[in-house]
Design an enzyme around this catalytic site. Structure first.
Site, PDB file in Angstrom:
ATOM      1  N   LYS A   8      -3.800 -43.991  22.777  1.00 21.34           N
ATOM      2  CA  LYS A   8      -4.374 -45.277  23.033  1.00 21.34           C
ATOM      3  C   LYS A   8      -5.844 -45.427  23.610  1.00 21.34           C
ATOM      4  O   LYS A   8      -5.948 -44.598  23.807  1.00 21.34           O
ATOM      5  CB  LYS A   8      -3.256 -45.457  23.973  1.00 21.34           C
ATOM      6  CG  LYS A   8      -3.067 -44.976  25.232  1.00 21.34           C
ATOM      7  CD  LYS A   8      -3.962 -45.706  26.620  1.00 21.34           C
ATOM      8  CE  LYS A   8      -4.064 -44.067  28.156  1.00 21.34           C
ATOM      9  NZ  LYS A   8      -5.261 -44.286  28.338  1.00 21.34           N
ATOM     10  N   PHE A  91      -8.087 -33.969  24.743  1.00 21.08           N
ATOM     11  CA  PHE A  91      -7.186 -34.480  25.856  1.00 21.08           C
ATOM     12  C   PHE A  91      -8.913 -34.864  27.283  1.00 21.08           C
ATOM     13  O   PHE A  91      -9.466 -34.290  26.842  1.00 21.08           O
ATOM     14  CB  PHE A  91      -6.115 -33.182  25.821  1.00 21.08           C
ATOM     15  CG  PHE A  91      -6.759 -31.809  26.092  1.00 21.08           C
ATOM     16  CD1 PHE A  91      -7.135 -31.516  25.555  1.00 21.08           C
ATOM     17  CD2 PHE A  91      -7.268 -31.624  27.420  1.00 21.08           C
ATOM     18  CE1 PHE A  91      -7.068 -29.831  25.216  1.00 21.08           C
ATOM     19  CE2 PHE A  91      -8.173 -29.696  27.846  1.00 21.08           C
ATOM     20  CZ  PHE A  91      -7.807 -29.353  26.343  1.00 21.08           C
ATOM     21  N   ALA A  93      -9.466 -37.298  27.623  1.00 26.07           N
ATOM     22  CA  ALA A  93     -10.395 -38.506  27.290  1.00 26.07           C
ATOM     23  C   ALA A  93     -10.366 -39.811  28.165  1.00 26.07           C
ATOM     24  O   ALA A  93     -10.791 -40.785  27.109  1.00 26.07           O
ATOM     25  CB  ALA A  93     -10.117 -38.081  25.760  1.00 26.07           C
ATOM     26  N   ASP A 132       1.552 -42.522  32.215  1.00 22.97           N
ATOM     27  CA  ASP A 132       1.125 -43.164  30.417  1.00 22.97           C
ATOM     28  C   ASP A 132       2.368 -42.886  29.679  1.00 22.97           C
ATOM     29  O   ASP A 132       2.229 -44.367  28.442  1.00 22.97           O
ATOM     30  CB  ASP A 132      -0.212 -42.859  30.495  1.00 22.97           C
ATOM     31  CG  ASP A 132      -1.125 -43.230  30.505  1.00 22.97           C
ATOM     32  OD1 ASP A 132      -1.409 -44.458  30.990  1.00 22.97           O
ATOM     33  OD2 ASP A 132      -2.194 -42.817  30.114  1.00 22.97           O
TER      34      ASP A 132
HETATM   35  C1  LIG Z   1      -5.923 -43.408  33.894  1.00 25.62           C
HETATM   36  C2  LIG Z   1      -5.102 -43.593  32.316  1.00 25.62           C
HETATM   37  C3  LIG Z   1      -5.429 -44.866  32.010  1.00 25.62           C
HETATM   38  O1  LIG Z   1      -4.461 -45.250  31.384  1.00 25.62           O
HETATM   39  O2  LIG Z   1      -4.607 -42.510  31.864  1.00 25.62           O
HETATM   40  P1  LIG Z   1      -5.697 -41.534  31.030  1.00 25.62           P
HETATM   41  O3  LIG Z   1      -7.149 -41.803  31.749  1.00 25.62           O
HETATM   42  O4  LIG Z   1      -4.800 -40.972  31.873  1.00 25.62           O
HETATM   43  O5  LIG Z   1      -4.893 -41.675  29.776  1.00 25.62           O
HETATM   44  C4  LIG Z   1      -3.747 -42.925  33.291  1.00 25.62           C
HETATM   45  O6  LIG Z   1      -3.691 -43.890  34.811  1.00 25.62           O
HETATM   46  C5  LIG Z   1      -2.875 -42.263  34.092  1.00 25.62           C
HETATM   47  O7  LIG Z   1      -1.924 -41.654  33.655  1.00 25.62           O
HETATM   48  P2  LIG Z   1      -1.560 -40.435  32.969  1.00 25.62           P
HETATM   49  O8  LIG Z   1      -2.260 -39.024  32.509  1.00 25.62           O
HETATM   50  O9  LIG Z   1      -0.587 -40.300  32.791  1.00 25.62           O
HETATM   51  O10 LIG Z   1      -1.247 -39.954  34.578  1.00 25.62           O
HETATM   52  P3  LIG Z   1      -0.238 -39.054  35.814  1.00 25.62           P
HETATM   53  O11 LIG Z   1      -0.407 -37.415  34.352  1.00 25.62           O
HETATM   54  O12 LIG Z   1       1.154 -39.313  35.282  1.00 25.62           O
HETATM   55  O13 LIG Z   1      -0.902 -38.425  36.769  1.00 25.62           O
HETATM   56  C6  LIG Z   1      -2.176 -37.246  36.709  1.00 25.62           C
HETATM   57  C7  LIG Z   1      -2.701 -38.447  37.994  1.00 25.62           C
HETATM   58  O14 LIG Z   1      -3.623 -39.250  38.282  1.00 25.62           O
HETATM   59  C8  LIG Z   1      -3.528 -39.499  39.297  1.00 25.62           C
HETATM   60  N1  LIG Z   1      -3.049 -40.951  38.829  1.00 25.62           N
HETATM   61  C9  LIG Z   1      -2.153 -40.804  38.065  1.00 25.62           C
HETATM   62  C10 LIG Z   1      -1.007 -42.268  38.139  1.00 25.62           C
HETATM   63  C11 LIG Z   1      -1.546 -43.988  38.610  1.00 25.62           C
HETATM   64  N2  LIG Z   1      -1.826 -44.562  38.218  1.00 25.62           N
HETATM   65  N3  LIG Z   1      -2.477 -43.066  39.647  1.00 25.62           N
HETATM   66  C12 LIG Z   1      -2.795 -41.894  40.396  1.00 25.62           C
HETATM   67  O15 LIG Z   1      -3.861 -41.785  40.967  1.00 25.62           O
HETATM   68  C13 LIG Z   1      -2.383 -39.162  40.554  1.00 25.62           C
HETATM   69  O16 LIG Z   1      -3.196 -37.878  41.074  1.00 25.62           O
HETATM   70  C14 LIG Z   1      -1.790 -37.787  39.092  1.00 25.62           C
HETATM   71  O17 LIG Z   1      -1.772 -36.813  40.181  1.00 25.62           O
HETATM   72  N1  LIG Z   2       0.639 -31.686  23.999  1.00 28.91           N
HETATM   73  C1  LIG Z   2      -0.903 -32.130  25.297  1.00 28.91           C
HETATM   74  N2  LIG Z   2      -1.712 -32.464  24.207  1.00 28.91           N
HETATM   75  C2  LIG Z   2      -3.446 -32.863  25.340  1.00 28.91           C
HETATM   76  N3  LIG Z   2      -2.749 -32.410  26.675  1.00 28.91           N
HETATM   77  C3  LIG Z   2      -2.072 -31.765  27.349  1.00 28.91           C
HETATM   78  C4  LIG Z   2      -0.699 -31.855  26.659  1.00 28.91           C
HETATM   79  N4  LIG Z   2       0.637 -31.212  26.963  1.00 28.91           N
HETATM   80  C5  LIG Z   2      -0.133 -31.016  28.618  1.00 28.91           C
HETATM   81  N5  LIG Z   2      -0.956 -31.169  28.365  1.00 28.91           N
HETATM   82  C6  LIG Z   2      -2.655 -31.244  30.146  1.00 28.91           C
HETATM   83  O1  LIG Z   2      -2.976 -32.510  29.626  1.00 28.91           O
HETATM   84  C7  LIG Z   2      -4.124 -32.755  30.074  1.00 28.91           C
HETATM   85  C8  LIG Z   2      -4.174 -33.944  29.781  1.00 28.91           C
HETATM   86  O2  LIG Z   2      -3.911 -35.255  30.289  1.00 28.91           O
HETATM   87  P1  LIG Z   2      -5.029 -35.953  30.944  1.00 28.91           P
HETATM   88  O3  LIG Z   2      -6.334 -35.507  31.417  1.00 28.91           O
HETATM   89  O4  LIG Z   2      -4.402 -37.064  31.546  1.00 28.91           O
HETATM   90  O5  LIG Z   2      -5.455 -36.630  29.495  1.00 28.91           O
HETATM   91  P2  LIG Z   2      -6.213 -37.832  29.013  1.00 28.91           P
HETATM   92  O6  LIG Z   2      -6.967 -38.097  30.160  1.00 28.91           O
HETATM   93  O7  LIG Z   2      -6.760 -36.993  27.733  1.00 28.91           O
HETATM   94  O8  LIG Z   2      -4.328 -38.802  28.364  1.00 28.91           O
HETATM   95  C9  LIG Z   2      -4.963 -31.353  29.896  1.00 28.91           C
HETATM   96  O9  LIG Z   2      -5.920 -30.773  29.971  1.00 28.91           O
HETATM   97  C10 LIG Z   2      -3.409 -30.763  29.263  1.00 28.91           C
HETATM   98  O10 LIG Z   2      -3.430 -29.515  30.600  1.00 28.91           O
END
Ligand SMILES: C[C@@](CO)(OP(=O)(O)O)[C@H](O)COP(=O)(O)OP(=O)(O)OC[C@H]1O[C@@H](n2ccc(N)nc2=O)[C@H](O)[C@@H]1O
Ligand SMILES: Nc1ncnc2c1ncn2[C@@H]1O[C@H](COP(=O)(O)OP(=O)(O)O)[C@@H](O)[C@H]1O
Length: 267
Positions: A8, A91, A93, A132
């Site tokens: 996404k 990841f 990313a 997410d």
């Molecule tokens: C920033 C976003 C935007 O789309 O995406 P990514 O950059 O990771 O893809 C999301 O909010 C990421 O969601 P997701 O990657 O599912 O988060 P989670 O694994 O549930 O949480 C990882 C950590 O991010 C923080 N977290 C996450 C979501 C949120 N709304 N508030 C937070 O503060 C928390 O510290 C949590 O421990």
């Molecule tokens: N199937 C998977 N693909 C990618 N990452 C994974 C998977 N399962 C667990 N993870 C953990 O999730 C982390 C990536 O999460 P996150 O930083 O939120 O990625 P993104 O920002 O790309 O969504 C990785 O560092 C990895 O440890």
């Protein structure tokens, strides 16, 4: 059975407030893109995960694919399965690849074993695996609020654009990115802004994480600059980085020549 969990992008992202549970309320638009992993599942003597492609850090039991299987096996009598995950989505990313794998695992188990879990219930399971994750259950462009798990449909069609993703060789931790941000209530609603022509997004559709992430990682900002120099109609970091995306009506034929070494290109 084989499925193709897709990445996404975030079209704008406002971090609105810090919550008592440490998470943050946000507003963003999620949009599905083509870049995909491949996830295959077959019945087996024991439950296991094998992988190929980009190497995910951590042991298999920490992988969201097995976590999704474990989650459903608490409530349903699932036979053992062998998963094979071919990882194409980088990841750390901001592309949501891990969340996509988790959501597609839930959907695949539901379909393959006829578990009869409805979409609302599947989203509830998904939200326990990542903020997410529920988005990938329906996997259609959506305006997200709450911690990213409250979704409403938003009508955006970017099919006339080519989406190009640039990813520096390093990752940004989502947790670290949230830790460095000062939440603020947004002036305008992103679901409304996203209805403006894409050419107007540059000034209006903002990812708040750029403010906190760019100073520490100037290479990411550089990627966004390159996309605009190459004629992107809009360019932004996605999620908490480190990937940036550009939307192009016309992608120059020699685009790749302008991308410095060490930056990965996905389209
Ligand atoms: C920033 C976003 C935007 O789309 O995406 P990514 O950059 O990771 O893809 C999301 O909010 C990421 O969601 P997701 O990657 O599912 O988060 P989670 O694994 O549930 O949480 C990882 C950590 O991010 C923080 N977290 C996450 C979501 C949120 N709304 N508030 C937070 O503060 C928390 O510290 C949590 O421990
Ligand atoms: N199937 C998977 N693909 C990618 N990452 C994974 C998977 N399962 C667990 N993870 C953990 O999730 C982390 C990536 O999460 P996150 O930083 O939120 O990625 P993104 O920002 O790309 O969504 C990785 O560092 C990895 O440890």
């Amino acid at each position: 059975m084989i499925v193709f969990p897709n990445a996404k992008i975030n079209i704008g992202l406002h971090v609105v407030a810090k919550r008592p549970d440490g998470y943050h309320n946000l507003e963003t638009v999620f949009y599905p893109v083509q870049l995909s992993d491949a996830l295959e599942m077959a019945e087996s003597r024991e439950t296991k995960l094998t992988t190929s492609g980009i190497e995910v850090d951590g042991p298999p039991e920490k992988n969201l694919v097995l976590k999704a299987w474990q989650l459903l096996s608490r409530d349903f009598d699932l036979p053992p399965v062998h998963f094979h995950l071919h990882k194409n989505i980088p990841f750390g990313a901001g592309l949501g690849g891990g969340s996509a794998d988790a959501a597609f695992t839930l959907k695949m188990l539901n379909d393959f074993f006829s578990l009869q879990i409805g979409p609302g219930e599947l989203k509830k399971y998904a939200s326990t695996l990542g903020a997410d994750c529920p988005f990938f259950i329906e996997n259609k462009s959506a305006f997200a609020t709450g911690i990213g798990n409250e979704l409403s449909p938003v009508d955006i069609d970017l099919s006339e654009f080519q989406v190009v993703i640039l990813k520096p060789g390093f990752s940004v931790s989502t947790q670290e990115a949230y830790g460095n941000i000062v939440p603020a209530h947004p002036e305008f609603n992103l679901a409304e802004l996203a209805k403006l022509p894409v050419e107007r997004w540059k000034e209006t559709v903002i990812n708040d994480f750029e403010k906190s992430v760019f100073p520490a990682y100037p290479e990411i900002k550089k990627c966004r600059e390159i996309l605009y120099q190459q004629g992107a109609n809009y360019a932004s970091m996605t999620g908490s980085g480190s990937a940036v995306f550009g939307l192009f009506r016309h992608l120059p034929a020699d685009f790749d020549n302008f991308i410095p070494r060490g930056i990965y290109i996905y389209r």
